[in-house]
Design an enzyme around this catalytic site. Structure first.
Site, mmCIF file in Angstrom:
data_model
loop_
_atom_site.group_PDB
_atom_site.id
_atom_site.type_symbol
_atom_site.label_atom_id
_atom_site.label_comp_id
_atom_site.label_asym_id
_atom_site.label_seq_id
_atom_site.Cartn_x
_atom_site.Cartn_y
_atom_site.Cartn_z
ATOM 1 C CE1 TYR A 53 -3.430 2.818 0.538
ATOM 2 C CE2 TYR A 53 -1.945 3.530 2.309
ATOM 3 C CZ TYR A 53 -3.014 3.782 1.456
ATOM 4 O OH TYR A 53 -3.660 4.999 1.513
ATOM 5 N NE ARG A 69 1.669 13.755 10.833
ATOM 6 C CZ ARG A 69 2.035 14.286 9.677
ATOM 7 N NH1 ARG A 69 3.180 14.942 9.573
ATOM 8 N NH2 ARG A 69 1.278 14.161 8.597
ATOM 9 N NE ARG A 80 -8.637 8.882 5.686
ATOM 10 C CZ ARG A 80 -7.725 9.775 5.299
ATOM 11 N NH1 ARG A 80 -7.160 9.657 4.115
ATOM 12 N NH2 ARG A 80 -7.354 10.765 6.084
ATOM 13 C CG PHE A 89 12.883 18.732 -3.710
ATOM 14 C CD1 PHE A 89 11.715 19.457 -3.549
ATOM 15 C CD2 PHE A 89 12.797 17.458 -4.246
ATOM 16 C CE1 PHE A 89 10.483 18.927 -3.919
ATOM 17 C CE2 PHE A 89 11.575 16.914 -4.623
ATOM 18 C CZ PHE A 89 10.415 17.656 -4.457
#
Length: 413
Positions: free
Chosen positions: A168, A212, A225, A285
């Protein structure tokens, strides 16, 4: 700009926070004039301020591609996340989403707040997508197609095993890592990273978010969920939602620590990926979110507050990470520090203590062996509570605020 109380406790946060605030203001002034690009960058700032800040360091061509890639996947994620959409409506949209991005007239009403605006006016994103170079378009289409199919698969499937969990996370985040690697390569700025390392970059971030966001996800209306794998949580409770009840606090923390330990397995792959990057802007980044992830895991580990409310790094610490992250040495130092914080919280009686410590010691050895842990570096570890004069701190804060106000008001030539 961070709460006054937090700044009084951590006065060294003030300067990085001020720089972060000024950078955010500058971004707002640099919105492109074309309506579709203006929409995309304005929307990017609304759905993720931190991402909008980091993305600005990339050169214009790559920045545009990454911006559109992010918004396309955000839109796809909005469709997946909206529990009010019936499954028979949701599935074909997820599966065909890679085709919709070529249709400058397509949109779909779903989501809430800024995500609803993104979906209602998605034609702006498609218009911008059609202006990207062919290499960028092909990379975005490929990842969107694979991600949509993966999301559709898990609409009809529970996350039962750890293998399911990894699969997933691959679909919703690992593929983002693969896609970004393809975009960096298409820009001719980096060699194409291996799928394994790119996947780990995504999984480390996604697993941190899933850990979290337990309470937000389990309390989702109209339907919960649930992304924590049954193979892990069933060792501690009968139902995943039982973790949020006070009577299960001890078991909840043990389960949380098990989940964090699972996420730690990706750290060394992430370090390998980042150490191979050549372009300074791409490096920063990529590096900042990874440091934020290990910092968040250190905060969440052994912390019952994950099941009571929102747990996240304070803004001042986030500002420090953004300000300090420039080289691979900074990354090794940050990973070492946050691993040390997490290590200090491990209770030897925890069922997974041995495995947790083993993974932390392994990554710390990698950081030490890099030779980057010089004594003069700034540490993220507060060794002792320092005593500060409150009046002095307030004066310093006021001076910085005046400087910020002056710079913000000054005309730019």
């Amino acid at each position: 700009m961070g709460s006054l109380g937090a700044m009084l406790k951590h006065p060294d946060d003030i300067y990085p926070l001020l720089k972060l605030k000024m950078a955010a203001r500058n971004i707002e002034k640099q919105i492109p004039p074309e309506p579709h690009w203006a929409f995309c960058y304005t929307m990017l700032h609304k759905v993720s301020r931190s991402f909008a800040l980091v993305i600005q360091q990339l050169d214009t061509e790559l920045r545009n591609a990454v911006c559109i890639f992010y918004l396309v996947l955000r839109a796809l994620d909005t469709v997946e996340d909206d529990t009010a959409i019936e499954t028979d409506v949701k599935l074909p949209i997820l599966i065909d989403f890679h085709r919709h991005i070529y249709d400058a007239k397509w949109h779909f009403a779903c989501g809430t707040k800024e995500y609803k605006v993104l979906m209602d006016e998605f034609h702006h994103v498609s218009t911008a997508f059609l202006e990207l170079g062919k290499g960028y378009q092909e990379a975005i289409e490929d990842i969107t197609k694979r991600m949509g199919a993966g999301m559709a698969k898990f609409i009809c499937k529970e996350v039962e095993t750890v293998d399911d969990y990894d699969e997933y996370c691959h679909y919703v985040a690992g593929l983002v890592g693969l896609g970004l690697s393809k975009l960096f390569h298409a820009a001719e700025l980096e060699d194409l990273a291996t799928d394994e390392l790119s996947n780990s970059m995504g999984l480390f971030l996604q697993k941190t978010n899933i850990i979290r966001d337990y309470l937000e996800d389990i309390n989702e209306i109209p339907k919960s969920r649930m992304f924590w794998p049954r193979q892990i949580w069933s060792k501690y409770v009968n139902k995943l939602e039982d973790l949020k009840y006070e009577e299960n606090s001890d078991k909840a923390v043990q389960c949380l620590n098990d989940m964090v330990t699972n996420a730690l397995i990706h750290m060394e792959d992430c370090l390998k990926y980042m150490s191979a990057l050549r372009d300074p802007a791409i490096f920063k980044f990529c590096a900042i979110p990874q440091i934020m992830a290990i910092g968040t895991l250190a905060l969440c580990y052994n912390n019952i507050e994950v099941f009571r409310g929102v747990v996240k790094m304070r803004r001042g610490l986030t500002a420090k990470v953004i300000d300090r992250t420039r080289t691979m040495a900074d990354v090794y130092a940050a990973f070492y520090d946050f691993s040390s914080i997490l290590k200090s919280k491990v209770d030897k009686k925890d069922p997974n203590a041995t495995k947790t410590l083993s993974r932390l010691e392994s990554v710390q050895k990698t950081c030490r062996d890099s030779g980057a842990l010089i004594n003069s570096r700034k540490s993220y570890i507060v060794k002792s509570e320092q005593s500060y004069n409150s009046a002095l701190i307030m004066v310093m804060f006021l001076i910085l605020a005046i400087i910020y106000a002056y710079v913000s008001a000054s005309p730019r030539f």
